[in-house]
Design an enzyme around this catalytic site. Sequence first.
Site, PDB file in Angstrom:
ATOM      1  N   THR A 119      17.781  31.281 -12.831  1.00  0.00           N
ATOM      2  CA  THR A 119      16.800  32.353 -12.791  1.00  0.00           C
ATOM      3  C   THR A 119      17.356  33.632 -13.392  1.00  0.00           C
ATOM      4  O   THR A 119      16.639  34.375 -14.075  1.00  0.00           O
ATOM      5  CB  THR A 119      16.376  32.612 -11.336  1.00  0.00           C
ATOM      6  OG1 THR A 119      15.952  31.383 -10.759  1.00  0.00           O
ATOM      7  CG2 THR A 119      15.259  33.628 -11.258  1.00  0.00           C
ATOM      8  N   ASP A 147      24.649  28.997  -1.520  1.00  0.00           N
ATOM      9  CA  ASP A 147      26.018  28.473  -1.643  1.00  0.00           C
ATOM     10  C   ASP A 147      27.081  29.562  -1.701  1.00  0.00           C
ATOM     11  O   ASP A 147      28.271  29.266  -1.590  1.00  0.00           O
ATOM     12  CB  ASP A 147      26.146  27.611  -2.905  1.00  0.00           C
ATOM     13  CG  ASP A 147      25.304  26.361  -2.849  1.00  0.00           C
ATOM     14  OD1 ASP A 147      24.783  26.054  -1.766  1.00  0.00           O
ATOM     15  OD2 ASP A 147      25.167  25.692  -3.880  1.00  0.00           O
TER      16      ASP A 147
END
Lengths: 375, 375, 375, 375
Positions: A119, A147
């Site tokens: 993105t 993450d």
Amino acid sequence: MVHRAGPRKDIYYEPNEVKAAIVTCGGLCPGLNDVIRQVVFTLETYGVKNIVGIPFGFRGFFEKGLKEMPLSRNLVENINLAGGSFLGVSRGGPKTSEIVDSIQARRIDMLFVLGGNGTHAGANAIHDECRKRKLKVSVVAVPKTIDNDIPLMDKTFGFDTAVEEAQRAINSAYIEARSAYHGIGLVKLMGRSSGFIAMHASLSSGQVDVCLIPEVSFALDGEYGVLQHLEQLIKNKGFCVVCVAEAAGQELLQNSGATDASGNAILSDIGVHMQQKIKTHFKGIGVHADIKYIDPTYMVRACRANASDAILCTVLGQNAVHGAFAGFSGITSCICNTHYVYLPVTQVITAPKRVNHKGRMWHRCLTSTGQPDFR
Amino acid sequence: MVHRAGPRKDIYYEPNEVKAAIVTCGGLCPGLNDVIRQVVFTLETYGVKNIVGIPFGFRGFFEKGLKEMPLSRNLVENINLAGGSFLGVSRGGPKTSEIVDSIQARRIDMLFVLGGNGTHAGANAIHDECRKRKLKVSVVAVPKTIDNDIPLMDKTFGFDTAVEEAQRAINSAYIEARSAYHGIGLVKLMGRSSGFIAMHASLSSGQVDVCLIPEVSFALDGEYGVLQHLEQLIKNKGFCVVCVAEAAGQELLQNSGATDASGNAILSDIGVHMQQKIKTHFKGIGVHADIKYIDPTYMVRACRANASDAILCTVLGQNAVHGAFAGFSGITSCICNTHYVYLPVTQVITAPKRVNHKGRMWHRCLTSTGQPDFR
Amino acid sequence: MVHRAGPRKDIYYEPNEVKAAIVTCGGLCPGLNDVIRQVVFTLETYGVKNIVGIPFGFRGFFEKGLKEMPLSRNLVENINLAGGSFLGVSRGGPKTSEIVDSIQARRIDMLFVLGGNGTHAGANAIHDECRKRKLKVSVVAVPKTIDNDIPLMDKTFGFDTAVEEAQRAINSAYIEARSAYHGIGLVKLMGRSSGFIAMHASLSSGQVDVCLIPEVSFALDGEYGVLQHLEQLIKNKGFCVVCVAEAAGQELLQNSGATDASGNAILSDIGVHMQQKIKTHFKGIGVHADIKYIDPTYMVRACRANASDAILCTVLGQNAVHGAFAGFSGITSCICNTHYVYLPVTQVITAPKRVNHKGRMWHRCLTSTGQPDFR
Amino acid sequence: MVHRAGPRKDIYYEPNEVKAAIVTCGGLCPGLNDVIRQVVFTLETYGVKNIVGIPFGFRGFFEKGLKEMPLSRNLVENINLAGGSFLGVSRGGPKTSEIVDSIQARRIDMLFVLGGNGTHAGANAIHDECRKRKLKVSVVAVPKTIDNDIPLMDKTFGFDTAVEEAQRAINSAYIEARSAYHGIGLVKLMGRSSGFIAMHASLSSGQVDVCLIPEVSFALDGEYGVLQHLEQLIKNKGFCVVCVAEAAGQELLQNSGATDASGNAILSDIGVHMQQKIKTHFKGIGVHADIKYIDPTYMVRACRANASDAILCTVLGQNAVHGAFAGFSGITSCICNTHYVYLPVTQVITAPKRVNHKGRMWHRCLTSTGQPDFR
């Protein structure tokens, strides 16, 4: 290239003429709604009246039937009490030029983009295309990766919540393993390229005997392999708990090479693979073993943000708006070395941050689990 | 044959000469520790000093290296705060005659057996064998089935907690589905022969569009099939949530005919099957759909009991001890038509109770989901 | 006078001409939003299009500036995920004739009233006044009392959740007491006239040493008083936990005789009173004691309903609408001897149900706490 | 004077001759059990066999009848799953010389002290006395203050959990306030000298309209006072939520000057005071207002540590042991500017850290609540 985040004396937009848009891309991550809410609140504080949400990621820019949603304090007041994304997410989307066409057609002045690696690459392309077309559009990103694997950043939102929520799965695995005769609990946690969630969750739970992450290669078979160690644990302790990051041990698997709509490699399932290997191994040596495999991914992702992430999201959201009003574009709002700053979006689109396998945190994790080198 | 449960005027054992043993068999179920704890408390109240736990189910009677655990109020005081079984569980075990040999050798006077169908059959065989050998041993069972599928019984312990905990998975599926473009959340819940958990969880969550249980057969394909309905939901509502009981739609699957150590048929995984079918279907019709499948089984089973189950366990455990002291054997302690009673163990070993698909509860579930007949 | 609840063949209203109103009165109780939501859903299923919420109880009928809220499935879809009342609550309100004037002016055909004793009295008066004026208005109530103290009814919604949530406070008191030198944890739980919450919460927690309820009088001082018993517990066990219902021991306090806007007597605070008495007592005998007092009332009331209450609310809400369409008025929707039925509202406005101090449940509670008679 | 924490090459004790003792002092704080557990684990890893717990703080050194508790991995394995202190806590204690007499008599080589300001002063005195007597005793502290108010330290354990848990109380206050007609929710949070918990909890909840901390003085009455602002909130918004730190506004109260056994000033209750003032104010102006006051202190303190605190406790506990084996004494194990270090105990016994009322965090809090200056 690094700017301290926060409000500026001079602002480069006339608030009541601004149209601001928010879009959330990729997979779910705790805190998305907190950021959306805070961006809306802060825009309203500046006096912006025209705020819209683009539904379902970049897809919302082109898919027929998807309408932009007018946003206001009233509407988003309590969205942070639930997980997910109020605007909807999706992977992939149209070509950059089409998105910018749409931005022009909608007369958007500020675009707030929440998403991960892919993105951010998209946000950067949009930013470049806007510059090329000489459009005065501020493209401001907020990095979203559960993450916690973006270089330079202390922490990304959702990570803390994920570690917290992962405890629930690990504890279930522990209860199942401990209550079973020769019980083995196996939990797979998120981590597409890095083992931060697995490492932190193992450390905080204090219930894990073996933690496997992609940064540290391991053998399953052989004298020093994981299976041999599990055998010892079953013999000496009667049960054990294994926590494996989703990207761990990919070299042991046959991967298809396929990618998803975000361009991420589709990983083979190390959890299922290990479950099979453990079953076969214990059957082979004639020792009873009772394996329980838990994959809590969606239950972790869909949580609402915990208090610590809620504060992080609040600050990142406020700063994103301050950055746009300061006239920045192509930046991302983050925390870096304990300071809230703006980094160029390009900074984020590099190799992911990985656990330092010679660092103290991994060492503490090893001390906590008591596991040997599996090589 | 039905006796009101509770303490009796006359007791048939000299408490300080009694040796009592507790054993937990089968899979985990919330409340096991509550029952163990209450049995120990109540035995101590009677004055029993010799209380032991047989580790890991009937297996504990013969497996070398497994020693019986002395139990006391002090030791079990807080075991109810965690899920699982303090004594350990396992499936299967030695032959009845071997178990009774072991009971004799250990000089056990009272045996409290917590388990499901298979375990009750075992308890009955032990009871019969003791009678045959003219041993004065009270064998008292407490029915343990998270599925709530025993005829005559209002409720078995763990069920309420399971329904409560299942909400968490359903809500995650709802959040994932709602936040995705054409999101479909699919949750598989426990229920080896019956759909009580799936039905109650669907009803209480209020977030389920389709609930599938083994008592009501359904077609996946065809004009009135589930897939066609999902297509409609995606079209009209944009997303949907499906809750399926593990034993539902087994006729649609190829089953191996294999059984586990408890003698239960190993079911094919309807959740995985449906996930595949849904993917294929939407791909086939060229409609984007984003399916998320959640199987929360172990996270539900490993929970501690909620308040309502804690009370149920307390009463069942107290009554089990009252029953043994009253000289009963071959009974099970349960709640039946709002009364706490003793039933003969044989009563439990019949066909499982199933959802009445013409009853009001299923009708309310259908009203709540709004689903049609899938046939 | 008792009717089985549920849908009828014939309905006495033309759905698309009906205007239905919902009002919630009194204090908060888990499940209010579940009932509101289900009433709206069921009305829509019948085809009703004009559904409104009266804000803040009966007050909403006359207070200027309070507007009725149009309700729809879309609006109430997720209100059950939060506690409280979506419509707002309040105590007291205008005169019956004024309410009925307002009902006439608003052209309301069905009025769904959620509330306790006082509210049911109000609902009955409204029903009578409507009859007197020959208005065809269905007044249907759903009993709301967290205390579970209505005669004939098996359970009222919110009670189960309250017992569950009260565990959290009791466990905190236990942790504080156990971790302190001569620690005494004191928890006050709801129960304006009855001790059901205190009794059930004590029983389910298994951590309470003394449970005090209004149905069983007790002395604090004297040889057989509570204080003397606490002294023994501190001496023998080192710590203890006391759970007291808010209406317990009112005879020991000087009450003002004042009442609140709902007409309920304002009780003196037995929790604070006991805290003082315990402090003074231990100071007097020269024994160190560390008292921690917890009043979790608002944190319990403001919870969302648990799964079991959610189902109860769903059924009660559906039945309330069925009752109105069947042409009933002056009824209340409840569960009675395991059956869902309609009772005349007058039935509810009698003396409250109280714990039977000679019954099995109280006896089990005594067994669990091990407390003596305090007289 | 600052040393990087962690294991050293050379160790100054022969592990299997060491007797190590752990003591926890003051009030409860989430994470105490995590630190105890980790200290025991790490001592065992070094090979220490003689590990004991001193019960109930320094009191355990002299109170007759309190025996030291032998500790081992097995015993403390799961103590982190519950809140409180496994060893018990208490305030105050005997004279330093008596404690050191006891240390000598017990032949303790390492003393791990968990506590706050007062306890650190005690630890320092013990350290000095040991030096004076030429005893080779390592006195190593771990700072315990839920308030997070120690200078130089990034964070003390328990704070994160407290902020998380405080959300529950704030949300209850919000639900009560929002559901009531002119509802005002008032929550008092911990903070003996500083407003960190109140500030962070207000910021993370996003539901607070007024946050009051001791670092920022405020008027209740007058044109710019808090009461006037609440009046506006009730008028414009219909309800509001106030969060006040326990030490806030002490200048408005008459304090007794009394101190508790730890030497802390006994504060007058600002929560109760404000509740009264608000009631009186609204009565005075003839405006209905419905105030709900929540004091969640014990329910917050008695929690188990969340994941983030669990990791912090793990590292601090490990480092405390490393420090003792490195031969340090009079140090405290903490995190400082993102590094884990040892600081001299004396460093901790200074003026408490306070919220910088000109800093960004307080500014963000003000932005979030939208509150004006109350002066």
